[in-house]
Motif scaffolding. Structure first.
Motif, PDB file in Angstrom:
ATOM      1  N   SER A   1     -19.782   9.718  26.629  1.00 24.90           N
ATOM      2  CA  SER A   1     -20.668  10.504  26.891  1.00 24.90           C
ATOM      3  C   SER A   1     -21.975  11.219  25.938  1.00 24.90           C
ATOM      4  O   SER A   1     -22.927  10.926  26.170  1.00 24.90           O
ATOM      5  CB  SER A   1     -20.380  11.550  28.132  1.00 24.90           C
TER       6      SER A   1
ATOM      7  N   GLY B   1     -24.989   5.846  30.539  1.00 25.60           N
ATOM      8  CA  GLY B   1     -24.045   6.905  30.493  1.00 25.60           C
ATOM      9  C   GLY B   1     -23.189   7.370  31.587  1.00 25.60           C
ATOM     10  O   GLY B   1     -22.369   8.289  31.641  1.00 25.60           O
TER      11      GLY B   1
ATOM     12  N   GLN C   1     -19.272   6.936  31.769  1.00 26.17           N
ATOM     13  CA  GLN C   1     -18.338   7.841  30.957  1.00 26.17           C
ATOM     14  C   GLN C   1     -18.508   9.326  31.735  1.00 26.17           C
ATOM     15  O   GLN C   1     -17.769  10.308  31.860  1.00 26.17           O
ATOM     16  CB  GLN C   1     -18.997   8.003  29.683  1.00 26.17           C
ATOM     17  N   LEU C   2     -19.960   9.495  32.066  1.00 28.45           N
ATOM     18  CA  LEU C   2     -20.013  10.880  32.911  1.00 28.45           C
ATOM     19  C   LEU C   2     -19.191  11.197  34.041  1.00 28.45           C
ATOM     20  O   LEU C   2     -18.566  12.249  34.385  1.00 28.45           O
ATOM     21  CB  LEU C   2     -21.442  11.009  33.139  1.00 28.45           C
TER      22      LEU C   2
END
Length: 401
Positions: free
Chosen positions: A42, A235, A238-239
């Protein structure tokens, strides 16, 4: 901001490379990302987006740089809100946690493709019809109002899109890893994995109707709209794993987003009045009204988000939500883990400590936890399974008992 065809080609190639890298090195092998892995990647994707913004600032000028950052921050905040819905969809389908990455990556790629189409459509409409700013502004004001009202949208596994898909497509009831097709009783069938992707793709189309007008309210540069949207989405996978278990704590996020969308909606309407050519408004002449600058817009967005996050994290309701989320998460982990005595004991003790914190909440929040039938059922099953594992020697006896 003038962007050459070469810059466009390099940008698209770079974004495609990031998606391909994500698939090959993270998603192709089904696994549950650790908190460290999610935090590291992230940070990396966030750093790439920020560095790109500084590049825009350096080569495109201060105004272009501020417009990019305002758009990226807004799209990122809206993406976090979208994670709530993705979580609901995958929970209702009971998607295995190790396979959730593939679903999220599909959602990101689908979002990039569909939103690119919406971006170019929106740009064409804006160039042809100045009154589109009025329309975009009204859409955002309506969205802002809906965000602060009790929601009635169905994002579960029983929504209309999925019912239609189940009726016309032959689907199995169980997952087969992350496969889209499986064979049952000698017949080739679709797995629920495809239905999950259909549900996420369908809801993302609705998200685009809000996010694209929002970013066009901050910049009319197609290149900046595209890149800010793309970097906010990249992102997201991953977040999701980084914020999983903490999402519920952002209890005031919808109010903050409502303020931001309402602000951008008003900004769009003011801009429409400034560019007015509708014959029934001021005889088709522009109206001299105040307009917010890019720097002012960026400051408003950042300040509202900071206040929203701080209020959520520091509020009693936010702390209560965190406690309930921790209990729910550790109960599920305990039920899913293979019976390893040491790890089983560690998870169970975490669960017991979370329950003790839950009992220390103010009465009204403790009552909410007691009334949450799903949470209470998880706890009941966790304690029953623990008792069975202790009897079988697959778990240690809790200390102090």
């Amino acid at each position: 901001m003038q962007v050459t065809g070469l810059v466009w080609a390099l940008t698209v190639a770079g974004l495609a490379g990031l998606v391909l890298f994500d698939f090959v090195f993270h998603v192709r092998r089904a696994h549950v990302p650790s908190m460290r892995e999610a935090a590291v990647w992230s940070s990396i994707y966030g750093a790439i987006a920020v560095l790109f913004g500084f590049g825009v600032w350096q080569f495109g000028g201060h105004t272009a740089g501020a417009e990019y950052f305002a758009g990226w921050v807004t799209e990122w905040a809206l993406s976090v809100d979208n994670l709530f819905v993705f979580l609901m969809i995958m929970s209702s389908f009971k998607v295995p946690r190790a396979d959730q990455q593939k679903v999220l990556l599909f959602g990101i790629v689908f979002s990039l493709l569909t939103r690119t189409g919406f971006i170019f459509l929106g740009a064409a409409l804006i160039n042809a019809f100045a009154w589109v700013f009025y329309l975009f502004g009204l859409i955002l004001l309506g969205t802002a109002i809906n965000l602060v009202k009790p929601g009635d949208e169905d994002h579960s596994a029983d929504n209309l899109v999925i019912r239609v898909a189940r009726r016309f497509l032959r689907t199995s009831d169980d997952f087969d890893g992350d496969k889209l097709f499986t064979v049952q009783h000698g017949k080739r069938m679709l797995t629920p994995m495809l239905l999950v992707m259909i549900a996420i793709g369908g809801t993302d189309l609705l998200f685009a109707l809000d996010s694209i007008p929002a970013i066009f309210g901050l910049t009319q540069s197609v290149y900046l709209v595209f890149t800010a949207t793309a970097f906010a989405l990249l992102g997201l996978r991953q977040l999701y794993f980084l914020l999983d278990g903490l999402l519920d704590r952002l209890v005031h996020l919808s109010y903050g987003l409502a303020v931001i969308l309402a602000f951008i909606g008003v900004k769009l309407i003011l801009h429409a009045m400034h560019e007015n050519n509708l014959p029934f408004v001021n005889d088709g002449e522009p109206i001299g009204v105040f307009e917010f600058g890019t720097g002012q817009s960026l400051m408003v967005i950042i300040v509202v988000l900071l206040i929203t996050v701080a209020a959520s994290l520091l509020s009693p309701r936010g702390r209560a939500k965190t406690s309930m989320s921790a209990v729910r998460r550790h109960a599920r982990e305990f039920l899913d883990v293979e019976p390893d005595p040491a790890y089983c004991d560690e998870l169970y003790h975490r669960l017991v400590e979370d329950e003790e914190r839950l009992q220390q909440l103010p009465d009204r929040f403790r009552q909410e936890a007691d009334d949450d039938s799903e949470l209470q059922d998880l706890l009941r099953r966790a304690h029953e399974v623990h008792a069975e594992r202790v009897a079988n020697g697959d778990c240690f006896v809790p200390s102090g008992t």
